[in-house]
Design a protein around this motif. Structure first.
Motif, PDB file in Angstrom:
ATOM      1  N   ALA A   1      16.558 -10.135 -11.628  1.00 24.03           N
ATOM      2  CA  ALA A   1      16.021  -9.897 -10.233  1.00 24.03           C
ATOM      3  C   ALA A   1      15.589  -8.242 -10.095  1.00 24.03           C
ATOM      4  O   ALA A   1      14.708  -8.112  -9.476  1.00 24.03           O
ATOM      5  CB  ALA A   1      17.016  -9.991  -9.058  1.00 24.03           C
ATOM      6  N   ALA A   2      16.426  -7.569 -10.896  1.00 26.52           N
ATOM      7  CA  ALA A   2      15.937  -6.060 -10.748  1.00 26.52           C
ATOM      8  C   ALA A   2      14.438  -5.719 -11.601  1.00 26.52           C
ATOM      9  O   ALA A   2      13.703  -5.083 -11.174  1.00 26.52           O
ATOM     10  CB  ALA A   2      16.970  -5.216 -11.597  1.00 26.52           C
ATOM     11  N   GLN A   3      14.460  -6.494 -12.619  1.00 31.11           N
ATOM     12  CA  GLN A   3      13.037  -6.321 -13.320  1.00 31.11           C
ATOM     13  C   GLN A   3      12.043  -7.112 -12.525  1.00 31.11           C
ATOM     14  O   GLN A   3      10.751  -6.497 -12.620  1.00 31.11           O
ATOM     15  CB  GLN A   3      13.268  -7.409 -14.712  1.00 31.11           C
ATOM     16  N   VAL A   4      12.142  -7.989 -11.839  1.00 32.68           N
ATOM     17  CA  VAL A   4      11.038  -8.938 -11.020  1.00 32.68           C
ATOM     18  C   VAL A   4      10.792  -7.665  -9.811  1.00 32.68           C
ATOM     19  O   VAL A   4       9.384  -7.468  -9.354  1.00 32.68           O
ATOM     20  CB  VAL A   4      11.442 -10.044 -10.515  1.00 32.68           C
ATOM     21  N   GLN A   5      11.909  -7.237  -9.137  1.00 30.92           N
ATOM     22  CA  GLN A   5      11.452  -6.381  -8.110  1.00 30.92           C
ATOM     23  C   GLN A   5      10.809  -5.273  -8.511  1.00 30.92           C
ATOM     24  O   GLN A   5      10.155  -4.797  -7.875  1.00 30.92           O
ATOM     25  CB  GLN A   5      12.869  -5.998  -7.377  1.00 30.92           C
ATOM     26  N   GLY A   6      11.033  -4.562  -9.609  1.00 30.06           N
ATOM     27  CA  GLY A   6      10.566  -3.737 -10.280  1.00 30.06           C
ATOM     28  C   GLY A   6       8.994  -3.984 -10.390  1.00 30.06           C
ATOM     29  O   GLY A   6       8.264  -2.966 -10.206  1.00 30.06           O
ATOM     30  N   ALA A   7       8.612  -5.038 -10.943  1.00 32.67           N
ATOM     31  CA  ALA A   7       7.279  -5.467 -11.207  1.00 32.67           C
ATOM     32  C   ALA A   7       6.648  -5.646  -9.600  1.00 32.67           C
ATOM     33  O   ALA A   7       5.273  -5.068  -9.659  1.00 32.67           O
ATOM     34  CB  ALA A   7       7.131  -6.785 -11.695  1.00 32.67           C
ATOM     35  N   ILE A   8       7.328  -6.024  -8.831  1.00 31.21           N
ATOM     36  CA  ILE A   8       6.569  -6.127  -7.361  1.00 31.21           C
ATOM     37  C   ILE A   8       6.458  -4.470  -6.905  1.00 31.21           C
ATOM     38  O   ILE A   8       5.375  -4.501  -6.476  1.00 31.21           O
ATOM     39  CB  ILE A   8       7.510  -7.063  -6.481  1.00 31.21           C
TER      40      ILE A   8
ATOM     41  N   ALA B   1       2.641  -5.863  -8.942  1.00 32.29           N
ATOM     42  CA  ALA B   1       2.484  -7.393  -9.288  1.00 32.29           C
ATOM     43  C   ALA B   1       2.429  -8.277  -8.202  1.00 32.29           C
ATOM     44  O   ALA B   1       3.153  -8.007  -7.301  1.00 32.29           O
ATOM     45  CB  ALA B   1       3.479  -7.592 -10.480  1.00 32.29           C
ATOM     46  N   GLU B   2       1.931  -9.240  -8.460  1.00 34.65           N
ATOM     47  CA  GLU B   2       1.736 -10.568  -7.313  1.00 34.65           C
ATOM     48  C   GLU B   2       2.649 -11.687  -7.867  1.00 34.65           C
ATOM     49  O   GLU B   2       2.608 -11.924  -8.777  1.00 34.65           O
ATOM     50  CB  GLU B   2       0.297 -11.085  -7.200  1.00 34.65           C
ATOM     51  N   VAL B   3       3.432 -11.991  -6.732  1.00 35.60           N
ATOM     52  CA  VAL B   3       4.181 -13.359  -6.950  1.00 35.60           C
ATOM     53  C   VAL B   3       3.548 -14.609  -6.530  1.00 35.60           C
ATOM     54  O   VAL B   3       3.288 -14.760  -5.465  1.00 35.60           O
ATOM     55  CB  VAL B   3       5.705 -13.045  -6.043  1.00 35.60           C
ATOM     56  N   LEU B   4       3.138 -15.361  -7.387  1.00 37.07           N
ATOM     57  CA  LEU B   4       2.573 -16.642  -7.142  1.00 37.07           C
ATOM     58  C   LEU B   4       3.578 -17.829  -6.593  1.00 37.07           C
ATOM     59  O   LEU B   4       3.110 -18.427  -5.586  1.00 37.07           O
ATOM     60  CB  LEU B   4       1.868 -17.259  -8.236  1.00 37.07           C
ATOM     61  N   VAL B   5       4.686 -17.721  -7.297  1.00 37.89           N
ATOM     62  CA  VAL B   5       5.635 -18.877  -6.948  1.00 37.89           C
ATOM     63  C   VAL B   5       7.150 -17.985  -6.950  1.00 37.89           C
ATOM     64  O   VAL B   5       7.159 -17.037  -7.870  1.00 37.89           O
ATOM     65  CB  VAL B   5       5.849 -19.854  -7.698  1.00 37.89           C
ATOM     66  N   GLY B   6       7.943 -18.312  -6.056  1.00 39.46           N
ATOM     67  CA  GLY B   6       9.261 -17.920  -5.772  1.00 39.46           C
ATOM     68  C   GLY B   6       9.384 -16.557  -5.052  1.00 39.46           C
ATOM     69  O   GLY B   6       8.465 -16.116  -4.304  1.00 39.46           O
ATOM     70  N   ASP B   7      11.049 -16.121  -4.649  1.00 39.63           N
ATOM     71  CA  ASP B   7      10.929 -15.185  -3.604  1.00 39.63           C
ATOM     72  C   ASP B   7      11.945 -14.018  -4.125  1.00 39.63           C
ATOM     73  O   ASP B   7      12.272 -13.357  -3.491  1.00 39.63           O
ATOM     74  CB  ASP B   7      11.396 -15.767  -2.355  1.00 39.63           C
ATOM     75  N   ASN B   8      12.263 -14.333  -5.641  1.00 36.26           N
ATOM     76  CA  ASN B   8      13.312 -13.221  -6.036  1.00 36.26           C
ATOM     77  C   ASN B   8      14.536 -12.993  -5.069  1.00 36.26           C
ATOM     78  O   ASN B   8      15.051 -11.732  -5.098  1.00 36.26           O
ATOM     79  CB  ASN B   8      12.573 -11.670  -6.453  1.00 36.26           C
ATOM     80  N   THR B   9      14.918 -13.910  -4.763  1.00 36.10           N
ATOM     81  CA  THR B   9      16.175 -13.720  -3.868  1.00 36.10           C
ATOM     82  C   THR B   9      17.181 -14.870  -4.363  1.00 36.10           C
ATOM     83  O   THR B   9      17.356 -15.971  -3.618  1.00 36.10           O
ATOM     84  CB  THR B   9      15.997 -13.959  -2.291  1.00 36.10           C
TER      85      THR B   9
ATOM     86  N   TYR C   1      18.354 -18.923  -9.671  1.00 31.15           N
ATOM     87  CA  TYR C   1      17.206 -18.366  -9.523  1.00 31.15           C
ATOM     88  C   TYR C   1      16.195 -19.238  -9.410  1.00 31.15           C
ATOM     89  O   TYR C   1      15.778 -20.113 -10.335  1.00 31.15           O
ATOM     90  CB  TYR C   1      17.151 -17.438 -10.755  1.00 31.15           C
ATOM     91  N   THR C   2      15.297 -18.993  -8.360  1.00 31.39           N
ATOM     92  CA  THR C   2      14.111 -20.011  -8.052  1.00 31.39           C
ATOM     93  C   THR C   2      13.233 -19.719  -9.242  1.00 31.39           C
ATOM     94  O   THR C   2      12.515 -18.404  -9.440  1.00 31.39           O
ATOM     95  CB  THR C   2      13.579 -19.757  -6.780  1.00 31.39           C
ATOM     96  N   PRO C   3      12.610 -20.708  -9.918  1.00 31.37           N
ATOM     97  CA  PRO C   3      11.475 -20.577 -11.041  1.00 31.37           C
ATOM     98  C   PRO C   3      10.573 -19.716 -10.241  1.00 31.37           C
ATOM     99  O   PRO C   3      10.051 -20.066  -9.143  1.00 31.37           O
ATOM    100  CB  PRO C   3      11.240 -21.907 -11.513  1.00 31.37           C
ATOM    101  N   SER C   4       9.489 -18.837 -10.996  1.00 29.09           N
ATOM    102  CA  SER C   4       8.690 -17.889 -10.311  1.00 29.09           C
ATOM    103  C   SER C   4       7.518 -17.903 -11.309  1.00 29.09           C
ATOM    104  O   SER C   4       7.684 -17.822 -12.564  1.00 29.09           O
ATOM    105  CB  SER C   4       9.361 -16.669 -10.070  1.00 29.09           C
ATOM    106  N   ILE C   5       6.433 -17.110 -10.747  1.00 27.35           N
ATOM    107  CA  ILE C   5       5.294 -16.798 -11.515  1.00 27.35           C
ATOM    108  C   ILE C   5       4.900 -15.332 -11.079  1.00 27.35           C
ATOM    109  O   ILE C   5       4.792 -15.128  -9.846  1.00 27.35           O
ATOM    110  CB  ILE C   5       4.177 -17.684 -11.378  1.00 27.35           C
ATOM    111  N   LEU C   6       4.537 -14.341 -12.025  1.00 31.34           N
ATOM    112  CA  LEU C   6       4.163 -13.186 -11.623  1.00 31.34           C
ATOM    113  C   LEU C   6       2.609 -12.944 -12.283  1.00 31.34           C
ATOM    114  O   LEU C   6       2.297 -13.532 -13.256  1.00 31.34           O
ATOM    115  CB  LEU C   6       4.801 -12.126 -12.340  1.00 31.34           C
ATOM    116  N   THR C   7       2.026 -12.465 -11.595  1.00 32.05           N
ATOM    117  CA  THR C   7       0.427 -12.161 -12.078  1.00 32.05           C
ATOM    118  C   THR C   7      -0.061 -10.836 -11.762  1.00 32.05           C
ATOM    119  O   THR C   7       0.619 -10.252 -10.868  1.00 32.05           O
ATOM    120  CB  THR C   7      -0.542 -13.158 -11.742  1.00 32.05           C
ATOM    121  N   ASN C   8      -1.371 -10.536 -11.817  1.00 38.85           N
ATOM    122  CA  ASN C   8      -1.641  -9.240 -11.595  1.00 38.85           C
ATOM    123  C   ASN C   8      -1.129  -7.917 -12.258  1.00 38.85           C
ATOM    124  O   ASN C   8      -0.815  -6.957 -11.661  1.00 38.85           O
ATOM    125  CB  ASN C   8      -2.068  -8.647 -10.358  1.00 38.85           C
ATOM    126  N   ILE C   9      -0.478  -8.397 -13.328  1.00 37.91           N
ATOM    127  CA  ILE C   9       0.211  -7.386 -14.363  1.00 37.91           C
ATOM    128  C   ILE C   9      -0.730  -6.469 -15.418  1.00 37.91           C
ATOM    129  O   ILE C   9      -1.437  -7.115 -15.783  1.00 37.91           O
ATOM    130  CB  ILE C   9       1.300  -8.002 -15.180  1.00 37.91           C
TER     131      ILE C   9
END
Length: 451
Positions: free
Chosen positions: A312-319, A323-331, A337-345
């Motif tokens: 969760a800390a890594q994903v929040q750092g990306a946000i 970075a954009e979250v296409l799927v998931g909410d990092n909560t 943990y809800t399966p997620s996709i990050l893009t615009n990295i």
């Protein structure tokens, strides 16, 4: 709390605790393993040891449901996947048993002086295994079984959250007929692991784990002039270059990312798609990831509270870095943990060079093979890769240029019991599985006969 405890990640409940080994326990383990090497391993044949492995393979299959239930509560793997891991461990064990005499056959040398010369592959002694929590049976089987057949004996230090699977494995090998001392489980602390590495009876170390742990063990082994095999992290690329079947590509991208709730060193973590397919692929991939079901057994909880917090800390750092979250909410809810996709990295983001050990995919768009190769090789890791490309010659040429240990063309999940596994760069060194894995800790002993 002791070092070794079963904490059910689905509930947070501490199910059982096991005491750390004492200094006397460590010495007894070393003495037992050394005695088994001298009195059993050196005095038996490859065929005799392979026969015991064959029985161990049967026990993995016979006990798969029981073994699966253990790791379900230790690290959260869904029951069908957990039983499947035990079953695959049996297949690996059987493959080594079936191929042992061929893989360990004497290697005849053609020499200029004409003297009869050959290499005989034999054990070297006691080998320490330091194993991870994400595949509690599979990782052990692919290390321990070939070494036992080769003629080494094993001291096994399992992950702190896997004491019950560790004990179940020790009992399985005993029940298969391996003598006491051939495979010894120890609940060793970090300091005790250092003691074991330094002991003159230990001839090699195999570790599967984090980059940090690998560096520590490699340093300690180096000081003692002992060989080690390291299977560390990975941020594997999944390249979609040219395909008439985008659904197939999506299916394998999801499978490669979601295997073991995304907690696989060689999981497909970076999904890289050619621009002409990107929009359609992204929509289908989003729908497939969003459709993953915890209740349906597609994934389980993260292995521990610490693992959940780190992801969760890594994903929040990306946000936070854009970075954009296409799927998931990092909560996450507990360790779910809800399966997620990050893009615009971008390369400026920390996540660009990190390993995300959980159900989070990174999605990238490229416009050429060269750009795909550069992106793939920009990672500090170099474990595996998947290349989706209908032109197999082009796919192979792409694979030639990837700085990885494995290239799977046409699909994810092409691992096999009798093919080698391992990587380069910060993914470690050495190989497991297949003939190469069986020979990592072999004494390649030269025999020469006078004319």
């Amino acid at each position: 709390m002791s070092t070794f405890a079963v904490i059910n990640p689905a509930t947070g409940e501490t199910v059982a605790e096991y005491p750390d080994a004492t200094a006397a326990d460590i010495e007894a383990s070393l003495a037992s393993a050394q005695s088994a090497y001298k009195e059993w391993a050196r005095k038996t044949t490859v065929a005799e040891r392979a026969a015991l492995a064959k029985r161990a393979a049967e026990l993995f299959d016979e006990r798969k449901d029981e073994l699966g239930a253990i790791i379900n509560r230790e690290m959260g793997k869904p029951l069908d996947q957990a039983a499947g891991e035990a079953e695959f461990s049996g297949a690996i064990t059987a493959a080594f048993a079936d191929n042992a005499e061929k893989w360990l056959a004497d290697e005849v040398l053609e020499v200029e002086d004409g003297l009869k010369s050959f290499i005989r592959h034999q054990g070297t002694g006691v080998i320490l295994g330091i194993m991870p929590w994400n595949y509690p049976y599979y990782q052990v089987a692919r290390f321990a079984v070939p070494n036992l057949i080769l003629g080494n004996t094993i001291i096994l230090k399992h992950a702190a959250q896997c004491p019950e699977s560790a004990l179940a494995l020790e009992q399985l090998f005993l029940d298969a007929g391996f003598p006491k001392g051939a495979y010894v489980n120890v609940f060793a602390t970090h300091d005790q692991v250092s003691t074991i590495i330094a002991d003159e009876r230990v001839q090699g170390i195999s570790l599967t784990g984090s980059e940090r742990a690998g560096a520590i063990v490699a340093e300690q082994a180096g000081r003692e002039l002992k060989k080690c095999v390291l299977e560390l992290g990975g941020s594997d690329v999944f390249l979609v270059l040219d395909t008439a079947d985008l659904d197939h590509a999506v299916e394998h991208a999801v499978g490669g990312r979601m295997e073991n709730t995304g907690q696989a060193c060689n999981g497909s973590k970076r999904i890289v798609v050619m621009d002409k397919y990107f929009d359609e692929f992204a929509e289908k991939f989003k729908a497939a990831i969003a459709g993953q079901s915890y209740e349906g057994g597609d994934f389980g909880p993260m292995s521990s509270a610490a693992a959940t917090k780190n992801l969760a800390a890594q994903v929040q750092g990306a946000i936070d870095q854009g970075a954009e979250v296409l799927v998931g909410d990092n909560t996450p809810e507990g360790n779910l943990y809800t399966p997620s996709i990050l893009t615009n990295i971008t390369p400026a983001m920390d996540v660009y060079s990190q390993e995300l050990f959980g159900p989070v995919a990174q999605l990238y768009k490229v416009s050429s093979d060269e750009e795909a190769i550069d992106l793939a090789n920009s990672s500090p890791y170099g474990l595996g890769s998947v290349v989706i490309c209908d032109d197999l010659e082009r796919a192979e040429q792409i694979g030639n240029q990837l700085d990885v240990g494995m290239v799977f063309i046409g699909g994810a999940g092409l691992e096999g019991a009798d093919v080698p596994f391992g990587g380069v760069k910060k993914s470690g060194y050495g190989r497991e599985l297949g003939k190469g894995g069986m020979l990592e800790f072999a004494n390649k002993k030269l025999f020469r006969f006078a004319g």
